[in-house]
Design a protein around this motif. Structure first.
Motif, PDB file in Angstrom:
ATOM      1  N   TYR A  63      -0.791  -6.797  10.436  1.00  0.00           N
ATOM      2  CA  TYR A  63       0.248  -8.328  10.457  1.00  0.00           C
ATOM      3  C   TYR A  63      -0.717  -9.870  11.692  1.00  0.00           C
ATOM      4  CZ  TYR A  63       3.221 -11.888  12.193  1.00  0.00           C
ATOM      5  OH  TYR A  63       4.139 -13.041  13.035  1.00  0.00           O
ATOM      6  N   GLY A  97       9.170  -8.615   3.424  1.00  0.00           N
ATOM      7  CA  GLY A  97       7.831  -7.133   4.187  1.00  0.00           C
ATOM      8  C   GLY A  97       9.123  -5.657   4.592  1.00  0.00           C
ATOM      9  N   THR A 101       8.903  -2.082   4.769  1.00  0.00           N
ATOM     10  CA  THR A 101       8.960  -1.139   5.799  1.00  0.00           C
ATOM     11  C   THR A 101      10.115  -0.058   5.237  1.00  0.00           C
ATOM     12  OG1 THR A 101       8.139  -3.179   6.661  1.00  0.00           O
ATOM     13  CG2 THR A 101       9.331  -1.239   7.798  1.00  0.00           C
ATOM     14  N   ALA A 113       3.189  -3.710   4.575  1.00  0.00           N
ATOM     15  CA  ALA A 113       4.529  -4.532   4.813  1.00  0.00           C
ATOM     16  C   ALA A 113       4.256  -5.671   5.682  1.00  0.00           C
ATOM     17  CB  ALA A 113       5.177  -3.369   5.174  1.00  0.00           C
ATOM     18  N   LYS A 114       3.661  -5.001   7.240  1.00  0.00           N
ATOM     19  CA  LYS A 114       3.248  -6.334   8.375  1.00  0.00           C
ATOM     20  C   LYS A 114       1.996  -7.410   7.201  1.00  0.00           C
ATOM     21  CE  LYS A 114       5.137  -6.417  13.050  1.00  0.00           C
ATOM     22  NZ  LYS A 114       6.434  -6.075  13.457  1.00  0.00           N
ATOM     23  N   LEU A 116       2.164  -8.746   4.239  1.00  0.00           N
ATOM     24  CA  LEU A 116       2.794  -9.667   3.923  1.00  0.00           C
ATOM     25  C   LEU A 116       4.396 -10.892   5.220  1.00  0.00           C
ATOM     26  CD1 LEU A 116       4.216 -10.648   1.509  1.00  0.00           C
ATOM     27  CD2 LEU A 116       6.214  -9.169   1.372  1.00  0.00           C
TER      28      LEU A 116
END
Length: 434
Positions: A63, A97, A101, A113-114, A116
């Motif tokens: 992230y 995102g 997940t 995902a994190k 994004l």
């Protein structure tokens, strides 16, 4: 331009309050979307067989890497582009995102995902801060700016209540009927619920109007060179922000996991109490911070705006020992105190930027702020995981949080003290930009 005429050039209070409501809502929904995965760390870890280090990498490092890499470009865009359109794009990416997940089956898709979500956050923060400064004249700006982190606190409450209680309810449902969710794990179903919640804000964003850019000091100086003129203030401020971000990353990523791991609780057991602590302590701290800034400005010395953050940062050190307490009650007491002082410590430096940095540099300045927060965040959560392992395993998580949080809090206080001593430049003229 006189002060009265400059104030009259800002958008109407009705438009400004609508924007404040929408931007606080944006903070709420984006925070809910981002933090719900943190609430679900333990079931995700168990199903996907992740280590603590991998959890730190997927939940924080991925992230913050995306957040940091794009923060400066997004800050520059916020200085030059239509900010409302940028926010609409971000509120498509953030639920996207979370959707990834929900569909993830291995560590790399979780990390993607994190990441994004980090891209979305890199867009949201500088654009929202810039918009708030252009909607509100200086005498209304401190509270208006504080409403964004208040929205973030409400988002934490929403993540705890909807995520925690919803997860527990879905676990009970699957226990009674294994086919109830069509084969989905409860944490995946919760993630999908939050996808839908995050998309609700897009129509409200479409209804916002882009305000004129106010307080432009020099339209041709929106550059790194121009920002360097404020280095005496910003270098110390940014150092303090980095250390605070390290603390925040460590606590935010691992505090809820500590409740599950060290105190044998489940999300449904602590969702209501934890959300109440976040709501009361976090919002009280933010309102206190904005009030202290207004009092400091009334004294005529803008340097005094930073001093409340110095004291609050120092107080974060003892409260970082929350997960070493003998029972969950003392954990809650220390967590509440931590949230109160951390809210002041984090909010005050950000609000001060809108008073001490001219408009054409604010997006760039906030972008740099985000980069430093991202760098520190990338380190904080994995460092706690690594220290926990080095200290003896899962049950040392509380001491690992304290080992990261306490020293970093003291370093933040020291750095912000230097920022509070930096001489203020001449006041920024109130000029209407473009």
């Amino acid at each position: 331009m006189t002060e009265n005429s400059a104030r009259a050039s800002y958008p109407s209070m009705a438009r400004a309050r609508y924007a404040q409501f929408v931007l606080a809502g944006l903070a709420l929904f984006s925070t809910m979307d981002m933090l719900v995965t943190g609430l679900l760390i333990e079931p995700i870890k168990q199903e996907l067989a992740l280590t603590d280090f991998q959890v730190g990498l997927t939940q924080a490092t991925a992230y913050y890497a995306a957040y940091g890499l794009l923060a400066v470009p997004m800050g520059i865009l916020a200085d030059r582009c239509v900010r409302v359109r940028l926010l609409i794009v971000a509120m498509v990416l953030m639920p996207g995102g979370l959707l990834i997940t929900a569909l993830s089956h291995e560590v790399w898709t979780l990390a993607a995902a994190k990441a994004l979500m980090g891209v979305a956050s890199a867009i949201i923060y500088p654009a929202a801060m810039s918009l708030l400064a252009d909607y509100f004249a200086p005498d209304h700006r401190a509270f208006a700016t504080a409403s964004y982190p208040i929205g973030q606190d409400l988002g934490q409450v929403g993540a705890l209540l909807v995520g925690g209680l919803g997860y527990s309810a879905l676990v009970d449902m699957v226990a009674a009927d294994p086919t109830a969710l069509g084969g989905l794990s409860p944490w995946r179903a919760v993630s999908l619920i939050f996808v839908g919640l995050g998309l609700l804000l897009i129509p409200l964003l479409i209804g916002m109007r882009e305000p004129a850019r106010m307080e432009v000091q020099n339209r041709d100086k929106g550059s790194f060179g121009a920002l360097w003129e404020y280095r005496a203030f910003l270098l110390a401020l940014f150092a303090g922000i980095m250390f605070l971000a390290l603390v925040a990353s460590a606590v935010r990523t691992w505090a809820l996991a500590a409740l599950i791991r060290l105190y044998a609780l489940q999300p449904g057991d602590f969702a209501v109490v934890s959300s109440g602590i976040v709501l009361v302590a976090g919002i009280t701290g933010l309102l206190l911070g904005s009030r202290l800034i207004n009092l400091a400005r009334a004294s005529g010395d803008d340097r005094k705006m930073i001093f409340p953050a110095v004291v609050a940062s120092a107080l974060c050190a003892p409260t970082a020992f929350m997960a070493t307490m003998p029972d969950a009650l003392w954990f809650a007491v220390f967590a509440a105190l931590f949230l109160l002082v951390a809210s002041v410590a984090i909010a005050v430096p950000v609000i001060s930027i809108s008073f001490r940095i001219p408009n054409e540099l604010r997006g760039l300045c906030v972008g740099l702020y985000v980069v430093l927060v991202a760098l520190a965040g990338m380190v904080g959560a994995p460092l706690v995981g690594a220290l926990s392992t080095a200290m003896g395993g899962d049950m040392m998580l509380g001491w690992a949080i304290a080992a990261v949080g306490a020293p970093a809090s003291l370093l933040a206080a020291f750095s912000l003290w230097f920022a509070s001593r930096a001489p203020a430049k001449t006041s920024i003229p109130m000029m209407i930009g473009t």
